[in-house]
Scaffold this active site. Structure first.
Site, PDB file in Angstrom:
ATOM      1  N   VAL A  64      50.986  23.890 -14.914  1.00 31.86           N
ATOM      2  CA  VAL A  64      52.412  24.239 -14.734  1.00 31.86           C
ATOM      3  C   VAL A  64      52.651  25.225 -13.594  1.00 31.86           C
ATOM      4  CG1 VAL A  64      53.062  23.735 -17.132  1.00 31.86           C
ATOM      5  CG2 VAL A  64      52.344  26.058 -16.517  1.00 31.86           C
ATOM      6  N   SER A 141      57.259  36.317 -26.351  1.00 31.90           N
ATOM      7  CA  SER A 141      56.295  36.960 -27.252  1.00 31.90           C
ATOM      8  C   SER A 141      56.867  38.302 -27.697  1.00 31.90           C
ATOM      9  CB  SER A 141      54.995  37.181 -26.465  1.00 31.90           C
ATOM     10  OG  SER A 141      54.220  38.213 -27.023  1.00 31.90           O
ATOM     11  N   TYR A 154      50.290  40.098 -19.441  1.00 32.45           N
ATOM     12  CA  TYR A 154      50.858  39.169 -20.419  1.00 32.45           C
ATOM     13  C   TYR A 154      52.251  39.630 -20.840  1.00 32.45           C
ATOM     14  CZ  TYR A 154      51.092  36.273 -24.636  1.00 32.45           C
ATOM     15  OH  TYR A 154      51.471  35.362 -25.595  1.00 32.45           O
ATOM     16  N   ALA A 156      54.269  41.650 -19.296  1.00 36.81           N
ATOM     17  CA  ALA A 156      55.199  41.574 -18.158  1.00 36.81           C
ATOM     18  C   ALA A 156      55.641  40.131 -17.944  1.00 36.81           C
ATOM     19  CB  ALA A 156      54.519  42.118 -16.903  1.00 36.81           C
ATOM     20  N   SER A 157      54.712  39.188 -18.066  1.00 39.01           N
ATOM     21  CA  SER A 157      55.077  37.772 -17.861  1.00 39.01           C
ATOM     22  C   SER A 157      56.068  37.318 -18.930  1.00 39.01           C
ATOM     23  CB  SER A 157      53.830  36.876 -17.873  1.00 39.01           C
ATOM     24  OG  SER A 157      53.289  36.740 -19.178  1.00 39.01           O
ATOM     25  N   LYS A 158      55.866  37.767 -20.163  1.00 37.32           N
ATOM     26  CA  LYS A 158      56.728  37.325 -21.263  1.00 37.32           C
ATOM     27  C   LYS A 158      58.091  38.028 -21.198  1.00 37.32           C
ATOM     28  CE  LYS A 158      53.894  34.362 -23.054  1.00 37.32           C
ATOM     29  NZ  LYS A 158      54.204  32.929 -23.054  1.00 37.32           N
ATOM     30  N   ILE A 187      49.924  34.874 -34.054  1.00 31.86           N
ATOM     31  CA  ILE A 187      49.839  33.585 -34.754  1.00 31.86           C
ATOM     32  C   ILE A 187      48.402  33.082 -34.626  1.00 31.86           C
ATOM     33  CG2 ILE A 187      50.729  31.205 -34.782  1.00 31.86           C
ATOM     34  CD1 ILE A 187      52.935  33.251 -35.415  1.00 31.86           C
TER      35      ILE A 187
HETATM   36  N1  LIG Z   1      49.275  32.677 -30.624  1.00 31.21           N
HETATM   37  C1  LIG Z   1      50.016  33.755 -30.562  1.00 31.21           C
HETATM   38  O1  LIG Z   1      49.809  34.714 -31.302  1.00 31.21           O
HETATM   39  C2  LIG Z   1      51.164  33.838 -29.589  1.00 31.21           C
HETATM   40  C3  LIG Z   1      52.013  34.941 -29.690  1.00 31.21           C
HETATM   41  C4  LIG Z   1      53.089  35.042 -28.808  1.00 31.21           C
HETATM   42  C5  LIG Z   1      53.285  34.077 -27.858  1.00 31.21           C
HETATM   43  N2  LIG Z   1      52.435  33.029 -27.774  1.00 31.21           N
HETATM   44  C6  LIG Z   1      52.684  32.055 -26.717  1.00 31.21           C
HETATM   45  O2  LIG Z   1      52.731  30.764 -27.255  1.00 31.21           O
HETATM   46  C7  LIG Z   1      52.265  29.830 -26.287  1.00 31.21           C
HETATM   47  C8  LIG Z   1      51.176  28.964 -26.897  1.00 31.21           C
HETATM   48  O3  LIG Z   1      50.098  29.781 -27.269  1.00 31.21           O
HETATM   49  P1  LIG Z   1      48.979  29.308 -28.310  1.00 31.21           P
HETATM   50  O4  LIG Z   1      48.701  30.478 -29.160  1.00 31.21           O
HETATM   51  O5  LIG Z   1      49.333  28.023 -28.884  1.00 31.21           O
HETATM   52  O6  LIG Z   1      47.740  29.193 -27.296  1.00 31.21           O
HETATM   53  P2  LIG Z   1      46.685  28.020 -27.035  1.00 31.21           P
HETATM   54  O7  LIG Z   1      45.670  28.607 -26.125  1.00 31.21           O
HETATM   55  O8  LIG Z   1      46.234  27.435 -28.321  1.00 31.21           O
HETATM   56  O9  LIG Z   1      47.548  26.938 -26.271  1.00 31.21           O
HETATM   57  C9  LIG Z   1      47.987  27.142 -24.958  1.00 31.21           C
HETATM   58  C10 LIG Z   1      47.951  25.818 -24.250  1.00 31.21           C
HETATM   59  O10 LIG Z   1      48.428  25.999 -22.915  1.00 31.21           O
HETATM   60  C11 LIG Z   1      47.588  25.249 -22.055  1.00 31.21           C
HETATM   61  N3  LIG Z   1      47.615  25.792 -20.698  1.00 31.21           N
HETATM   62  C12 LIG Z   1      47.045  26.931 -20.247  1.00 31.21           C
HETATM   63  N4  LIG Z   1      47.258  27.054 -18.934  1.00 31.21           N
HETATM   64  C13 LIG Z   1      47.982  25.983 -18.544  1.00 31.21           C
HETATM   65  C14 LIG Z   1      48.508  25.546 -17.306  1.00 31.21           C
HETATM   66  N5  LIG Z   1      48.320  26.257 -16.182  1.00 31.21           N
HETATM   67  N6  LIG Z   1      49.218  24.403 -17.260  1.00 31.21           N
HETATM   68  C15 LIG Z   1      49.399  23.662 -18.389  1.00 31.21           C
HETATM   69  N7  LIG Z   1      48.916  24.021 -19.593  1.00 31.21           N
HETATM   70  C16 LIG Z   1      48.210  25.166 -19.665  1.00 31.21           C
HETATM   71  C17 LIG Z   1      46.204  25.372 -22.674  1.00 31.21           C
HETATM   72  O11 LIG Z   1      45.318  24.382 -22.183  1.00 31.21           O
HETATM   73  C18 LIG Z   1      46.519  25.243 -24.142  1.00 31.21           C
HETATM   74  O12 LIG Z   1      46.492  23.904 -24.572  1.00 31.21           O
HETATM   75  C19 LIG Z   1      51.786  30.649 -25.092  1.00 31.21           C
HETATM   76  O13 LIG Z   1      52.809  30.702 -24.125  1.00 31.21           O
HETATM   77  C20 LIG Z   1      51.567  32.005 -25.693  1.00 31.21           C
HETATM   78  O14 LIG Z   1      51.680  33.016 -24.744  1.00 31.21           O
HETATM   79  C21 LIG Z   1      51.375  32.878 -28.616  1.00 31.21           C
END
Ligand SMILES: NC(=O)c1ccc[n+]([C@@H]2O[C@H](COP(=O)([O-])OP(=O)(O)OC[C@H]3O[C@@H](n4cnc5c(N)ncnc54)[C@H](O)[C@@H]3O)[C@@H](O)[C@H]2O)c1
Length: 249
Positions: A64, A141, A154, A156-158, A187
């Site tokens: 992305v 987040s 992280y 800052a990005s969020k 999560i």
């Molecule tokens: N798990 C948590 O506690 C949590 C908390 C807050 C926010 N988030 C956000 O939720 C979203 C999903 O997180 P998750 O916990 O499911 O993580 P995850 O690592 O299980 O899934 C993230 C997915 O994004 C894909 N990805 C990474 N870089 C990419 C790129 N450049 N282009 C396309 N795809 C790419 C990965 O291959 C992976 O499949 C993220 O944006 C994360 O920051 C997660």
């Protein structure tokens, strides 16, 4: 509930965690899907699962942070399904380090995937979302709302994702496109189980990010994404919803 009958959704980060759970939830509710990720195997597994749930599914290998790949993924969605109603930007990366030890390269990569990637997807999808009165759900987040130790880039990005989401909400409201953000706490997904910590971390600081009830999985977030992206969320725009088990309450 089949709230996405005749709707087409594009989900990034669909190979794992919250993206996979979201794809499955939308498939169960009737959506046709374009699924993107950089992980080919995981992406194929999610696509297979969604097909078994009855969805029409196409996939695009897409980093992305790369404008050409993003444009190609949106084009693939239009070619396969003819339109786009819902964009869910889930793709993201995390790195936990003491701020004084963060390399510029790490900072830039996190900003480029989490924030620039979300922007590029929104920009490429908007012309199609405008045609159908669609909507965008971006993954922010709790680290955008309260300080998260060791997560400078992280967080800052969020924070940027939240600001971008509110900008889109205001700019496109009158033209029928909504944009909202979800702010998960901690999560249980591959992201949180594999993310390393700095040496000898301060556990009291890490405890601040833990849910007050119990650890939950990605389905907890997917159900909220589905609500806000559906007609049930029709009057919600520019909002950010915490899904954190009370962490920041
Ligand atoms: N798990 C948590 O506690 C949590 C908390 C807050 C926010 N988030 C956000 O939720 C979203 C999903 O997180 P998750 O916990 O499911 O993580 P995850 O690592 O299980 O899934 C993230 C997915 O994004 C894909 N990805 C990474 N870089 C990419 C790129 N450049 N282009 C396309 N795809 C790419 C990965 O291959 C992976 O499949 C993220 O944006 C994360 O920051 C997660």
């Amino acid at each position: 509930m089949r709230r996405f009958e005749d709707k087409i959704a594009l989900v990034t980060g669909a190979a794992s965690g919250i993206g996979r759970a979201t794809a499955e939830r939308l498939a169960k509710e009737g959506a046709a899907l374009l699924l993107c990720d950089v992980q080919e195997e995981g992406l194929a597994a999610t696509a297979k699962q969604c097909e078994e749930l009855g969805a029409k599914v196409a996939t695009a290998l897409c980093d992305v942070s790369k404008p050409d790949a993003v444009r190609a993924a949106v084009a693939a969605c239009i070619q396969e399904h003819g339109a786009l109603d819902v964009l869910v930007n889930v793709a993201g990366i995390l790195s936990l380090e003491r701020t004084e030890e963060v390399h510029l390269e790490t900072w830039e990569r996190i900003l480029s995937v989490n924030l620039t990637g979300t922007f590029l997807m929104c920009q490429a999808a908007l012309p199609y979302l405008l045609e159908r009165g669609g909507n965008i759900v971006n993954l922010s987040s709790t680290s955008a709302l309260g300080g998260m130790a060791y997560g400078a880039a992280y967080g800052a990005s969020k924070g940027g994702v939240l600001a971008l989401t509110r900008t889109l909400a205001v700019e496109y409201a009158k033209r029928g496109v909504r944009a909202n953000a979800i702010c998960p706490g901690s999560i249980k997904t591959p992201m949180t189980t594999r993310s390393g910590l700095p040496e000898d971390p301060d556990w009291k600081l890490l405890q601040r990010a833990m849910p007050l009830d119990e650890p939950r999985g990605p389905e907890t977030v997917a159900s909220v994404i589905a609500m806000i992206a559906s007609e049930d969320g029709a009057h919600i725009n520019g909002e950010s919803i915490r899904v954190d088990g009370g962490t920041l309450s």
